[in-house]
Scaffold this motif. Structure first.
Motif, short mmCIF file in Angstrom:
data_model
loop_
_atom_site.label_atom_id
_atom_site.label_comp_id
_atom_site.label_asym_id
_atom_site.label_seq_id
_atom_site.Cartn_x
_atom_site.Cartn_y
_atom_site.Cartn_z
N PRO A 19 14.64 12.27 4.72
CA PRO A 19 14.40 11.31 3.76
C PRO A 19 15.61 9.94 4.31
N ALA A 20 16.60 10.28 4.98
CA ALA A 20 17.36 9.36 5.52
C ALA A 20 16.75 8.44 6.61
N ALA A 21 16.22 9.16 7.26
CA ALA A 21 15.35 8.52 8.44
C ALA A 21 14.23 7.55 7.92
N GLN A 22 13.57 7.96 6.95
CA GLN A 22 12.66 7.14 6.64
C GLN A 22 13.06 6.14 5.71
N ALA A 23 14.32 6.24 5.32
CA ALA A 23 14.82 4.89 4.51
C ALA A 23 15.56 4.27 5.38
N LYS A 52 13.86 8.35 -1.01
CA LYS A 52 13.09 9.43 -1.72
C LYS A 52 13.49 10.84 -1.16
N LEU A 53 14.13 11.78 -1.98
CA LEU A 53 14.49 12.96 -1.60
C LEU A 53 13.24 14.06 -1.33
N ALA A 54 13.48 14.83 -0.58
CA ALA A 54 12.48 15.97 -0.28
C ALA A 54 13.07 17.30 0.18
N LEU A 55 12.17 18.27 0.04
CA LEU A 55 12.61 19.64 0.34
C LEU A 55 12.92 19.66 2.01
N PRO A 56 13.81 20.34 2.58
CA PRO A 56 14.08 20.36 4.02
C PRO A 56 12.92 21.07 4.60
N PRO A 57 12.68 20.72 5.67
CA PRO A 57 11.10 21.32 6.44
C PRO A 57 11.66 22.89 7.00
N ILE A 108 23.13 14.59 -4.20
CA ILE A 108 21.86 14.91 -3.87
C ILE A 108 21.54 16.13 -4.56
N ALA A 109 22.27 17.20 -4.75
CA ALA A 109 21.81 18.55 -5.32
C ALA A 109 21.48 18.21 -6.88
N THR A 110 22.08 17.20 -7.41
CA THR A 110 22.09 17.07 -8.86
C THR A 110 20.70 16.48 -9.18
N HIS A 111 19.90 16.19 -8.15
CA HIS A 111 18.55 15.72 -8.18
C HIS A 111 17.33 16.46 -7.86
N LYS A 112 16.33 16.30 -8.07
CA LYS A 112 15.12 17.30 -7.85
C LYS A 112 14.33 16.69 -6.67
N PRO A 113 13.66 17.61 -5.77
CA PRO A 113 12.73 17.06 -4.84
C PRO A 113 11.78 16.01 -5.25
N GLY A 114 11.59 15.09 -4.55
CA GLY A 114 10.72 13.90 -5.29
C GLY A 114 11.34 12.67 -5.79
N ASP A 115 12.64 12.97 -6.34
CA ASP A 115 13.46 11.85 -6.84
C ASP A 115 13.71 10.84 -5.87
#
Length: 504
Positions: free
Chosen positions: A339-343, A394-399, A369-376
């Motif tokens: 997400p950081a790279a895409q931003a 846009k946050l996501a689950l780690p691969p 970051i942890a207080t949010h959900k994936p996709g937030d």
């Protein structure tokens, strides 16, 4: 692999305690045991605390902050708040059966092979005591992970003295939180509602409720002494509310509530040179605890990631970058495709805030970051070549690349009995390790086993066998099985390279 809080004294032999020696209140022969020592010098005693129900954050967390105007106001009491909240704070008893070697001579694997014998062990029962908070009326309870870790039998005692067996739905060592479930036979139990811990201010009055030293439910009062306290491990989510409300061993998992009866945090740890309260206690914020409770539906907490690592901006770095003052986190690495790279975040940028909340270190960034959900999506303020600007991430689950492959090693090799797994960003995030770490990691070590006898520990990264690199679990199995009685093993433990040679 460090855990900052008070632990059960029944930890299995060979368990990793990298930075502190932990202890939780133990019952043995009817006596209550001791606390935990912090690695930097003072003693950090866990006093576990639970989180609460999944409710949206309230706009305010504390009562109006007016000073008393007359004697009648001075004589106001918190009794109505305590009367409403106390029934939802429970005791949590955890029973653990551990094995203790009778004769160290039997630990010698060559002796065992020669005589075809297994090491003799004596079974010992240990009990630990903590507190918990009912956060859902159907019997969902939040407590500290270190209160129930390793427990085979967990019993919850309600405020009215009724006892129920509990099932662990979530156990998350990254946050030191656990979610339990009891069967209340359809009864609607009292709960503590979640507050918005981000609305807390230094100086707000708070109440700590728990069972210190097993004396019975106790309420103490204090203020919020500080916010955003973090420990020394930059890879975890430890981000504490500090309070001077009296907290002692046995409070672990109890509630820190505001004067309007909302859950502000889970009492978790104290700093003390003696084991008793000295006015420095710590609680896990309710906003993080809420995310752990939400994980009860699936049995696991899945935190999103931002995919970047960094370090606090010190005075030296600030001077070199010609900043007005030390602030933010200097980005050192960005995981490709994250997400950081895409931003558009890049090495050398400075992260100043997330959704308006200041960022001073990696712990605070991980927490936000942890207080949010994936996709937030989150709004991140960065400093890029001397100019401030906002970016949307846009946050996501780690691969999970390489894919998860977990196996317990068998056979007659030095690593037999070790449970190993391929390292990926997802696994590294679970284990609070560097996101770029590759190879095979030991997740657990069975007792007794050859792996335990040779000193392998959870968190060890297997680098090579007989000079050949270990790339995944399959490669490790092949190298171990094909060694023909001689193993030269290389592992990484806490950043140190270690070697072991075994012939047999």
């Amino acid at each position: 692999m460090s855990d900052n809080r008070e632990h059960q004294s029944g930890a299995a032999p060979g368990a990793v305690t990298a930075w502190i020696v932990e202890a939780v209140m133990t019952y043995r022969s009817g006596l209550i045991g001791i606390a935990a020592f912090f690695a930097v010098g003072a003693v950090l005693y866990s006093v576990a605390a639970p989180a609460a129900q999944s409710e949206k954050p309230q706009s305010t967390l504390a009562a109006p902050r007016d000073t008393p105007r007359d004697m009648r106001q001075v004589q106001l009491t918190f009794a109505p708040v305590v009367k409403r909240v106390a029934p939802a704070v429970v005791n949590v008893y955890s029973r653990t059966v551990v094995q203790q070697q009778v004769n160290p001579f039997f630990n010698d694997p060559f002796f065992q092979r020669f005589f075809n014998m297994n090491p003799q062990a004596q079974r010992r029962v240990q009990q630990s005591l903590g507190s918990g908070v009912i956060v859902r009326a159907d019997g969902l309870i939040l407590t500290n992970n270190h209160v129930v870790q390793g427990g085979q039998d967990i019993v919850v005692s309600l405020n009215d003295k009724r006892e129920f067996k509990a099932k662990v739905l979530v156990a998350d060592p990254r946050t030191d939180l656990a979610v339990l479930k009891i069967d209340a036979k359809g009864e609607r139990l009292p709960i503590v509602e979640f507050g918005n811990s981000d609305a807390l201010s230094v100086g707000d009055l708070v109440l700590a409720i728990g069972d210190p030293f097993g004396v019975g439910q106790t309420v103490t009062m204090g203020i919020v002494s500080a916010l955003a306290r973090a420990n020394s491990d930059a890879s975890n989510y430890q981000f504490f509310i500090q309070t001077d409300a009296a907290i002692n061993p046995g409070n672990s998992g109890g509630a820190l509530v505001t004067t309007d009866g909302k859950l502000a945090g889970i009492n978790t740890a104290i700093v003390s040179p003696s084991g008793g309260n000295v006015g420095i206690g710590f609680a896990i914020p309710a906003n993080l605890a809420r995310r752990v409770v939400e994980g009860a539906a699936t049995g696991a907490v899945r935190f999103p990631w931002i995919g970047a690592d960094g370090q606090p901006v010190t005075s030296e770095i600030a001077n070199a970058m010609k900043l007005g003052r030390p602030q933010g986190v200097l980005v050192k690495t960005v995981y490709p495709g994250s997400p950081a790279a895409q931003a558009g975040l890049k090495t050398g940028m400075v992260v100043l805030s997330v959704d308006g909340a200041d960022i001073d270190d990696m712990q605070s960034l991980n927490y936000r970051i942890a207080t949010h959900k994936p996709g937030d999506t989150v709004r991140v303020k960065i400093l890029d070549e001397g100019r401030q600007r906002d970016v949307t991430v846009k946050l996501a689950l780690p691969p999970e690349s390489p894919r998860r492959d977990t196996a317990t090693l068998g056979g007659r090799t030095p690593m037999a009995g070790a449970r190993v797994e391929n390292l990926s960003p997802a696994v590294a995030l679970d284990l609070q390790m560097d996101l770029f770490t590759k190879g095979v990691v030991i997740r657990a070590v069975n007792q007794p086993s050859y792996a335990a006898q040779y000193g392998f520990q959870p968190g060890d990264i297997v680098r090579a066998v007989n000079g050949k690199p270990v790339t995944d679990v399959g490669a490790l199995k092949r190298l171990l099985d094909g060694a023909r009685g001689h193993w030269d093993l290389v592992i990484d433990r806490g950043g140190r390279r270690m070697s072991l040679t075994v012939d047999g």
